[in-house]
Design a protein around this motif. Structure first.
Motif, short mmCIF file in Angstrom:
data_model
loop_
_atom_site.label_atom_id
_atom_site.label_comp_id
_atom_site.label_asym_id
_atom_site.label_seq_id
_atom_site.Cartn_x
_atom_site.Cartn_y
_atom_site.Cartn_z
N GLY A 137 -63.27 -15.43 19.45
CA GLY A 137 -62.65 -16.75 19.48
C GLY A 137 -61.35 -16.79 18.71
O GLY A 137 -60.56 -15.86 18.72
N VAL A 138 -61.16 -17.87 17.98
CA VAL A 138 -59.94 -18.08 17.21
C VAL A 138 -59.82 -17.04 16.10
O VAL A 138 -58.73 -16.57 15.79
CB VAL A 138 -59.93 -19.51 16.62
N ASP A 139 -60.94 -16.63 15.51
CA ASP A 139 -60.90 -15.64 14.44
C ASP A 139 -60.32 -14.31 14.91
O ASP A 139 -59.71 -13.58 14.13
CB ASP A 139 -62.30 -15.41 13.88
N LEU B 61 -57.84 -13.97 16.84
CA LEU B 61 -56.39 -14.09 16.97
C LEU B 61 -55.67 -13.97 15.63
O LEU B 61 -54.50 -13.62 15.58
CB LEU B 61 -56.03 -15.41 17.63
N LYS B 62 -56.36 -14.25 14.55
CA LYS B 62 -55.74 -14.17 13.22
C LYS B 62 -55.40 -12.72 12.92
O LYS B 62 -56.19 -11.82 13.15
CB LYS B 62 -56.69 -14.72 12.16
N TRP C 159 -48.63 -20.29 23.12
CA TRP C 159 -49.20 -21.17 22.10
C TRP C 159 -48.08 -21.96 21.43
O TRP C 159 -46.97 -21.44 21.26
CB TRP C 159 -49.89 -20.35 21.02
N ASP D 25 -52.98 -18.15 10.83
CA ASP D 25 -54.09 -19.08 11.01
C ASP D 25 -53.90 -19.80 12.34
O ASP D 25 -52.82 -19.79 12.92
CB ASP D 25 -54.12 -20.09 9.86
N ILE D 26 -54.98 -20.42 12.79
CA ILE D 26 -54.93 -21.27 13.99
C ILE D 26 -55.42 -22.65 13.56
O ILE D 26 -56.52 -22.78 13.04
CB ILE D 26 -55.82 -20.74 15.13
N ALA E 218 -50.59 -22.23 16.38
CA ALA E 218 -50.68 -21.00 15.59
C ALA E 218 -49.74 -21.13 14.38
O ALA E 218 -48.60 -21.55 14.53
CB ALA E 218 -50.30 -19.81 16.42
#
Length: 137
Positions: free
Chosen positions: A77-79, A81-82, A107, A128-129, A134
């Protein structure tokens, strides 16, 4: 024979409750059965049962607890992308009006630092998201 019955009896709660300690005691009971088959006395059988069971609990249990407490190494998920690198498509500053291409998707983005500005074509790192934005540096 009684040791083998005890081993099976200890194996049942192992399967039902998933408590590995029962398995370790069952192995101790099998060790006691081996001593009995070799002609060892009752006292020797009990000593071997206790020693093997305690040794397994003392050695295997901490190893199992350490393995169980580890976090999975794969983020999703979002994690996930960090920490990735992205390309700036539209000017990015701290106001949040810019756009980046991250993992093949466009984004909205804002700069982490107040005075920092990133121009199109620059590479940035995602810190971070926040929602659908972003935060980059």
């Amino acid at each position: 024979m009684w040791w083998l019955i005890a081993a099976v009896g200890l194996g049942i709660p192992l399967v039902v409750t998933a408590m590995p300690e029962f398995g370790m005691f069952a192995v101790g009971a099998v060790a006691g059965a081996v001593v009995a088959a070799l002609g060892g006395g009752t006292v020797m059988q009990v000593i071997v049962f206790a020693a093997v069971s305690v040794a397994l609990v003392a050695v295997v249990r901490p190893i199992a607890n350490r393995a169980r407490s580890r976090r999975p190494g794969m983020a999703s998920g979002v994690d996930a992308l960090k920490g990735r690198q992205a390309t700036v498509l539209e000017r990015v500053d701290s106001s949040g009006g810019g756009r980046i291409k991250l993992n093949g998707e466009v984004w909205s983005a804002r700069a982490l630092d107040e005075g920092q500005v990133y121009e199109p074509g620059q590479k940035v790192d995602v810190v971070d998201i926040e929602g659908a934005t972003a935060v980059v540096m």
